[in-house]
Scaffold this motif. Structure first.
Motif: not given
Length: 297
Positions: A6-9, A55-61
């Protein structure tokens, strides 16, 4: 149905460049999910984030039920995101034995996975003697050694000849039929249309569409028609509630449907109104046509 990923924003910025922009989608167990977009659309960056190498900047998975750490979840993931990288003067079997030791997998898995990718009869051949397509198939076998719940492939047919492309696609279908979920990044519309059940379309990091492939191409299609009285034909089409758009190129009229209609019913309607068609073809819009509309060509 059980969620695999699940990938969110999700957002990733490299300085002023936003490579992935507020991306959300969900992959369920059994899906063959395509990330479709041209080079630079954020496909590889998205895969890198969920595989913990970017690395992501923001959001979540979250993997699986969300209660599993990314480190533990990745033990149930098989991935091929770069060109195959094996020891050139070792055989396929010797290379896979090394992978088995790293992953803590029994050597008995090797023949099983080589059989899936069609390389069992070449397991004693050195990697350096493999064609590009064979190298790619060996890499898929390597990614399958730990019996992953999901297999991640980044542009798996890049650089291959038509035969190699066909072989990889057939392998993907075979793996999927055995119950493995697949996440596939590709810039090839044909690839997604042939092997994927679901697709997310990206352009410059932005999601343009996500959902089933067949829903993306579920338009009611169109008729291509010609006749000897084009003016009257156009008038009939423009006043008919079943058509949403009419296009004229030379003598060929293309009438796009907004509801189902059979060609025989269309032909009968025209005949009843004094139009004798000299050309009638019914077509469905391809994924390519849908994609071009989505991305403004």
């Amino acid at each position: 149905m059980e969620h695999i990923l699940t990938i969110k924003n999700l957002t990733k910025k490299f300085g002023a460049l936003t490579a992935v922009n507020n991306l959300s989608f969900t992959i369920k167990k059994g899906d063959v999910y395509g990330i479709l977009g041209p080079n630079g659309s954020g496909k590889s960056t998205t895969l890198g984030i969920v595989l913990n190498v970017v690395n992501k900047s923001s959001g979540d998975f979250k993997w699986f039920d969300g209660n599993t750490s990314t480190h533990d979840a990745l033990k149930k993931v098989g991935a091929l995101i770069e060109r195959p990288n094996f020891y050139p003067y070792m055989t396929a079997e010797q290379n896979l034995k090394l992978v088995c030791k790293i992953k803590g997998v029994a050597f008995s898995k090797i023949n099983e996975k080589l059989e899936i990718v069609g390389l069992l009869n070449r397991k004693h051949s050195k990697f350096t003697n493999y064609s590009l397509g064979m190298k790619q198939r060996l890499a898929i076998a390597s990614a399958l050694l730990n019996d992953p719940e999901i297999l991640i492939l980044d542009e798996p047919t890049n650089g291959l000849d038509p035969q190699g492309i066909h072989q990889i696609r057939e392998i993907i279908k075979k793996i999927s039929a055995q119950g493995t979920t697949i996440l596939l990044a590709s810039h090839l519309l044909d690839e997604v249309e042939k092997v994927c059940s679901h697709v997310v379309v990206l352009r410059k990091g932005l999601k343009l569409y996500s959902g089933r492939v067949d829903a993306m191409i579920s338009s009611h299609g169109f008729f291509e028609v010609k006749c000897n009285n084009q003016t009257k034909l156009l008038q009939l089409l423009e006043n008919h509630k079943s058509f949403e758009k009419i296009k004229v190129e030379d003598n060929l009229i293309t009438a796009f449907l907004n509801e189902p209609m059979k060609s025989e019913n269309f032909n009968q309607f025209m005949f009843n109104n004094g139009i004798i068609l000299t050309h009638l073809v019914q077509r469905k819009e391809s994924l390519e046509e849908q994609f071009l509309q989505l991305t403004d060509h």
